[in-house]
Design a protein around this motif. Structure first.
Motif, PDB file in Angstrom:
ATOM      1  N   SER A   1       0.832  -1.213   0.000  1.00 23.17           N
ATOM      2  CA  SER A   1       0.000   0.000   0.000  1.00 23.17           C
ATOM      3  C   SER A   1       0.862   1.256   0.000  1.00 23.17           C
ATOM      4  CB  SER A   1      -0.942  -0.007   1.199  1.00 23.17           C
ATOM      5  OG  SER A   1      -0.206  -0.049   2.413  1.00 23.17           O
ATOM      6  N   TRP A   2       1.987   1.241   0.693  1.00 19.38           N
ATOM      7  CA  TRP A   2       2.851   2.413   0.718  1.00 19.38           C
ATOM      8  C   TRP A   2       3.467   2.673  -0.647  1.00 19.38           C
ATOM      9  CZ3 TRP A   2       6.011   3.314   5.829  1.00 19.38           C
ATOM     10  CH2 TRP A   2       5.126   3.301   6.917  1.00 19.38           C
ATOM     11  N   ILE A   3       3.964   1.619  -1.281  1.00 21.76           N
ATOM     12  CA  ILE A   3       4.520   1.781  -2.635  1.00 21.76           C
ATOM     13  C   ILE A   3       3.427   2.243  -3.600  1.00 21.76           C
ATOM     14  CG2 ILE A   3       5.603   0.588  -4.571  1.00 21.76           C
ATOM     15  CD1 ILE A   3       6.974  -1.247  -2.603  1.00 21.76           C
ATOM     16  N   GLY A   4       2.206   1.698  -3.441  1.00 22.39           N
ATOM     17  CA  GLY A   4       1.107   2.119  -4.303  1.00 22.39           C
ATOM     18  C   GLY A   4       0.764   3.587  -4.142  1.00 22.39           C
ATOM     19  N   LEU A   5       0.774   4.097  -2.911  1.00 21.63           N
ATOM     20  CA  LEU A   5       0.484   5.522  -2.694  1.00 21.63           C
ATOM     21  C   LEU A   5       1.548   6.414  -3.341  1.00 21.63           C
ATOM     22  CD1 LEU A   5      -0.735   5.562   1.025  1.00 21.63           C
ATOM     23  CD2 LEU A   5      -2.098   6.006  -1.030  1.00 21.63           C
ATOM     24  N   VAL A   6       2.817   6.037  -3.188  1.00 21.64           N
ATOM     25  CA  VAL A   6       3.884   6.818  -3.825  1.00 21.64           C
ATOM     26  C   VAL A   6       3.741   6.790  -5.345  1.00 21.64           C
ATOM     27  CG1 VAL A   6       6.379   6.975  -4.165  1.00 21.64           C
ATOM     28  CG2 VAL A   6       5.475   6.466  -1.892  1.00 21.64           C
TER      29      VAL A   6
ATOM     30  N   MET B   1       0.960   6.383  -7.115  1.00 21.73           N
ATOM     31  CA  MET B   1      -0.167   7.224  -7.523  1.00 21.73           C
ATOM     32  C   MET B   1       0.180   8.708  -7.435  1.00 21.73           C
ATOM     33  SD  MET B   1      -3.657   5.369  -6.195  1.00 21.73           S
ATOM     34  CE  MET B   1      -3.135   5.225  -4.490  1.00 21.73           C
ATOM     35  N   GLY B   2       0.930   9.094  -6.403  1.00 22.42           N
ATOM     36  CA  GLY B   2       1.337  10.496  -6.292  1.00 22.42           C
ATOM     37  C   GLY B   2       2.232  10.935  -7.441  1.00 22.42           C
ATOM     38  N   LEU B   3       3.238  10.108  -7.766  1.00 23.86           N
ATOM     39  CA  LEU B   3       4.116  10.442  -8.885  1.00 23.86           C
ATOM     40  C   LEU B   3       3.363  10.448 -10.212  1.00 23.86           C
ATOM     41  CD1 LEU B   3       7.467   8.549  -8.133  1.00 23.86           C
ATOM     42  CD2 LEU B   3       7.057  11.014  -8.117  1.00 23.86           C
ATOM     43  N   PHE B   4       2.441   9.509 -10.361  1.00 25.85           N
ATOM     44  CA  PHE B   4       1.655   9.455 -11.590  1.00 25.85           C
ATOM     45  C   PHE B   4       0.826  10.729 -11.766  1.00 25.85           C
ATOM     46  CE2 PHE B   4      -2.178   8.398 -13.951  1.00 25.85           C
ATOM     47  CZ  PHE B   4      -1.672   7.777 -15.072  1.00 25.85           C
ATOM     48  N   ALA B   5       0.214  11.204 -10.682  1.00 23.81           N
ATOM     49  CA  ALA B   5      -0.589  12.428 -10.756  1.00 23.81           C
ATOM     50  C   ALA B   5       0.284  13.632 -11.105  1.00 23.81           C
ATOM     51  CB  ALA B   5      -1.307  12.657  -9.430  1.00 23.81           C
ATOM     52  N   ILE B   6       1.455  13.724 -10.469  1.00 27.24           N
ATOM     53  CA  ILE B   6       2.358  14.846 -10.776  1.00 27.24           C
ATOM     54  C   ILE B   6       2.817  14.787 -12.226  1.00 27.24           C
ATOM     55  CG2 ILE B   6       4.614  15.851 -10.230  1.00 27.24           C
ATOM     56  CD1 ILE B   6       4.191  14.925  -7.343  1.00 27.24           C
ATOM     57  N   GLN B   7       3.159  13.598 -12.698  1.00 25.69           N
ATOM     58  CA  GLN B   7       3.597  13.430 -14.080  1.00 25.69           C
ATOM     59  C   GLN B   7       2.508  13.861 -15.066  1.00 25.69           C
ATOM     60  OE1 GLN B   7       7.036  13.151 -14.337  1.00 25.69           O
ATOM     61  NE2 GLN B   7       6.696  11.522 -15.794  1.00 25.69           N
ATOM     62  N   PHE B   8       1.288  13.475 -14.784  1.00 21.81           N
ATOM     63  CA  PHE B   8       0.207  13.829 -15.705  1.00 21.81           C
ATOM     64  C   PHE B   8      -0.036  15.336 -15.730  1.00 21.81           C
ATOM     65  CE2 PHE B   8      -4.234  14.515 -16.848  1.00 21.81           C
ATOM     66  CZ  PHE B   8      -4.315  13.793 -18.040  1.00 21.81           C
ATOM     67  N   VAL B   9      -0.037  15.964 -14.565  1.00 26.63           N
ATOM     68  CA  VAL B   9      -0.274  17.409 -14.506  1.00 26.63           C
ATOM     69  C   VAL B   9       0.837  18.166 -15.224  1.00 26.63           C
ATOM     70  CG1 VAL B   9      -0.414  19.386 -12.954  1.00 26.63           C
ATOM     71  CG2 VAL B   9      -1.658  17.289 -12.404  1.00 26.63           C
ATOM     72  N   VAL B  10       2.091  17.801 -14.957  1.00 25.79           N
ATOM     73  CA  VAL B  10       3.216  18.489 -15.602  1.00 25.79           C
ATOM     74  C   VAL B  10       3.210  18.246 -17.104  1.00 25.79           C
ATOM     75  CG1 VAL B  10       5.733  18.571 -15.763  1.00 25.79           C
ATOM     76  CG2 VAL B  10       4.634  18.461 -13.519  1.00 25.79           C
ATOM     77  N   GLY B  11       2.977  16.999 -17.518  1.00 27.13           N
ATOM     78  CA  GLY B  11       2.948  16.709 -18.946  1.00 27.13           C
ATOM     79  C   GLY B  11       1.815  17.410 -19.662  1.00 27.13           C
ATOM     80  N   PHE B  12       0.625  17.436 -19.059  1.00 30.96           N
ATOM     81  CA  PHE B  12      -0.519  18.102 -19.683  1.00 30.96           C
ATOM     82  C   PHE B  12      -0.295  19.606 -19.746  1.00 30.96           C
ATOM     83  CE2 PHE B  12      -4.919  19.712 -19.727  1.00 30.96           C
ATOM     84  CZ  PHE B  12      -5.389  19.031 -20.834  1.00 30.96           C
ATOM     85  N   PHE B  13       0.311  20.176 -18.708  1.00 29.90           N
ATOM     86  CA  PHE B  13       0.597  21.602 -18.689  1.00 29.90           C
ATOM     87  C   PHE B  13       1.589  21.979 -19.791  1.00 29.90           C
ATOM     88  CE2 PHE B  13       3.249  25.128 -16.982  1.00 29.90           C
ATOM     89  CZ  PHE B  13       2.281  26.119 -16.983  1.00 29.90           C
ATOM     90  N   SER B  14       2.652  21.196 -19.936  1.00 30.82           N
ATOM     91  CA  SER B  14       3.632  21.488 -20.985  1.00 30.82           C
ATOM     92  C   SER B  14       3.038  21.268 -22.371  1.00 30.82           C
ATOM     93  CB  SER B  14       4.876  20.615 -20.801  1.00 30.82           C
ATOM     94  OG  SER B  14       4.549  19.242 -20.952  1.00 30.82           O
ATOM     95  N   PHE B  15       2.105  20.307 -22.505  1.00 29.92           N
ATOM     96  CA  PHE B  15       1.456  20.074 -23.793  1.00 29.92           C
ATOM     97  C   PHE B  15       0.587  21.265 -24.176  1.00 29.92           C
ATOM     98  CE2 PHE B  15      -2.065  18.307 -26.326  1.00 29.92           C
ATOM     99  CZ  PHE B  15      -1.333  17.806 -27.388  1.00 29.92           C
ATOM    100  N   LEU B  16      -0.134  21.862 -23.207  1.00 27.16           N
ATOM    101  CA  LEU B  16      -0.932  23.045 -23.493  1.00 27.16           C
ATOM    102  C   LEU B  16      -0.052  24.223 -23.886  1.00 27.16           C
ATOM    103  CD1 LEU B  16      -3.729  23.008 -20.765  1.00 27.16           C
ATOM    104  CD2 LEU B  16      -3.938  22.519 -23.195  1.00 27.16           C
TER     105      LEU B  16
ATOM    106  N   LEU C   1       8.024   1.682 -10.192  1.00 26.94           N
ATOM    107  CA  LEU C   1       7.331   1.606  -8.900  1.00 26.94           C
ATOM    108  C   LEU C   1       5.992   0.880  -9.034  1.00 26.94           C
ATOM    109  CD1 LEU C   1       7.989   5.126  -7.336  1.00 26.94           C
ATOM    110  CD2 LEU C   1       8.800   2.924  -6.485  1.00 26.94           C
ATOM    111  N   ALA C   2       5.316   1.081 -10.157  1.00 30.57           N
ATOM    112  CA  ALA C   2       4.057   0.362 -10.388  1.00 30.57           C
ATOM    113  C   ALA C   2       4.300  -1.139 -10.463  1.00 30.57           C
ATOM    114  CB  ALA C   2       3.406   0.873 -11.671  1.00 30.57           C
ATOM    115  N   ILE C   3       5.383  -1.542 -11.118  1.00 28.05           N
ATOM    116  CA  ILE C   3       5.718  -2.976 -11.164  1.00 28.05           C
ATOM    117  C   ILE C   3       6.032  -3.494  -9.767  1.00 28.05           C
ATOM    118  CG2 ILE C   3       7.440  -4.630 -12.001  1.00 28.05           C
ATOM    119  CD1 ILE C   3       7.575  -3.039 -14.580  1.00 28.05           C
ATOM    120  N   ALA C   4       6.767  -2.710  -8.986  1.00 28.35           N
ATOM    121  CA  ALA C   4       7.073  -3.126  -7.610  1.00 28.35           C
ATOM    122  C   ALA C   4       5.798  -3.250  -6.783  1.00 28.35           C
ATOM    123  CB  ALA C   4       8.032  -2.133  -6.971  1.00 28.35           C
TER     124      ALA C   4
END
Length: 305
Positions: free
Chosen positions: A183-188, A190-205, A235-238
């Motif tokens: 669960s701890w690895i999963g939370l980390v 999900m957090g990195l995934f959310a940051i990656q999506f926001v940064v990538g979408f922002f740079s795409f705009l 981390l998702a694989i882990a």
């Protein structure tokens, strides 16, 4: 006294008639169609761009071995991405009883492994490999597909996270949340995934709005985004591996501890899923980091065509 007299005018030669025939053109005059085009002025910038194109094309001329390596890695990685999801579905439907909602918390939990593998592994894996698969496409289209695949992963991860919370809270007795390493690895993750999506979408705009003004900023962001994207995938694989281990220990208990063969087909299926995930970690990281499989130079040439 002599009388004044006007002396006669001297005889003048008769005036020649005006020649109305057009002059004969010189023999060495050529028609305009046969003349070479006027020389064009080539600026220093254009010459540099042409030289850069030639340099890119020379560096990216692949031989038979390079194409074989590319085809082998890409085809095997795509097959394993689909196989991970297919094997998880097979395991849940065949050995865990299928799916249900809140009326059956045990079967509701089965949404969790399927949706997490679909979002974090299959969709995210394809979104990472798109920059290697779509080598001949314009970069703007590859970025759009990259964003679409990540967007498809968001509802999978969100619903998968909610189902595991519900199944824990509705179980009798309730199961604690966020106590395990999984669960701890999963939370980390999900957090990195959310940051990656926001940064990538922002740079795409920004790319769509003011491409030229933000070229330097986006260029400096690319290696950071790529490194954290690969880290998130690992981390998702882990998280998947620790989750599978935790599930089989709770479900198969002593039989799995002795041997996966004694646990029956389910132990073999779970171990197969784990090995597919490990192979994906190796192949995807190799595809992203290998200089041979990088398509940056060719994409740069294609963008200018």
């Amino acid at each position: 006294m002599e009388s004044n007299s006007v002396s006669p005018m001297p005889d003048m030669a008769p005036m020649a008639e005006f020649d109305k025939t057009p002059p004969t053109p010189p023999e060495d005059t050529l028609p305009m169609d046969d003349l070479p085009p006027p020389p064009t002025t080539v600026t220093v910038q254009e010459e540099k761009e042409k030289e850069a194109h030639r340099h890119y094309e020379e560096e990216n001329e692949w031989g038979c071995g390079s194409w074989l390596e590319y085809a082998l890695v890409m085809i095997l990685a795509c097959i394993l991405l689909l196989a991970s999801l297919a094997l998880t579905l097979y395991w849940v439907i065949k050995h865990r009883g299928g799916f249900a909602w809140r009326d059956d918390p045990i079967k509701q939990f089965n949404f969790h492994p399927v949706l997490m593998v679909a979002g974090f592994i299959t969709f995210s894996g394809f979104s990472i490999l798109l920059y290697r698969i779509c080598r001949c496409c314009r970069r703007i289209y590859v970025k759009l597909l990259h964003t679409v695949f990540h967007a498809l992963a968001i509802p999978c991860v969100a619903v998968g996270f909610l189902t595991v919370l519900d199944s824990h809270n509705l179980a009798q007795p309730p199961i604690p949340n966020f106590y395990s390493l999984h669960s701890w690895i999963g939370l980390v993750t999900m957090g990195l995934f959310a940051i990656q999506f926001v940064v990538g979408f922002f740079s795409f705009l920004i790319l769509l709005c003011c491409e030229g003004a933000t070229a330097g900023f986006r260029a400096s962001l690319v290696p950071i985004h790529a490194s954290f994207g690969l880290t998130t995938f690992m981390l998702a694989i882990a998280a998947c591996l620790t989750g599978l281990t935790e599930k089989v220990f709770f479900s198969l208990s002593d039989d799995y501890v002795k041997s996966p063969l004694e646990a029956g087909e389910e132990g073999i299926v779970v171990n197969t899923i784990a090995m597919v995930l490990v192979a994906l970690g190796i192949l995807v990281s190799f595809a992203v980091r290998s200089p041979t499989l990088r398509g940056d130079a060719k994409v740069c040439v294609t963008e200018r065509l």
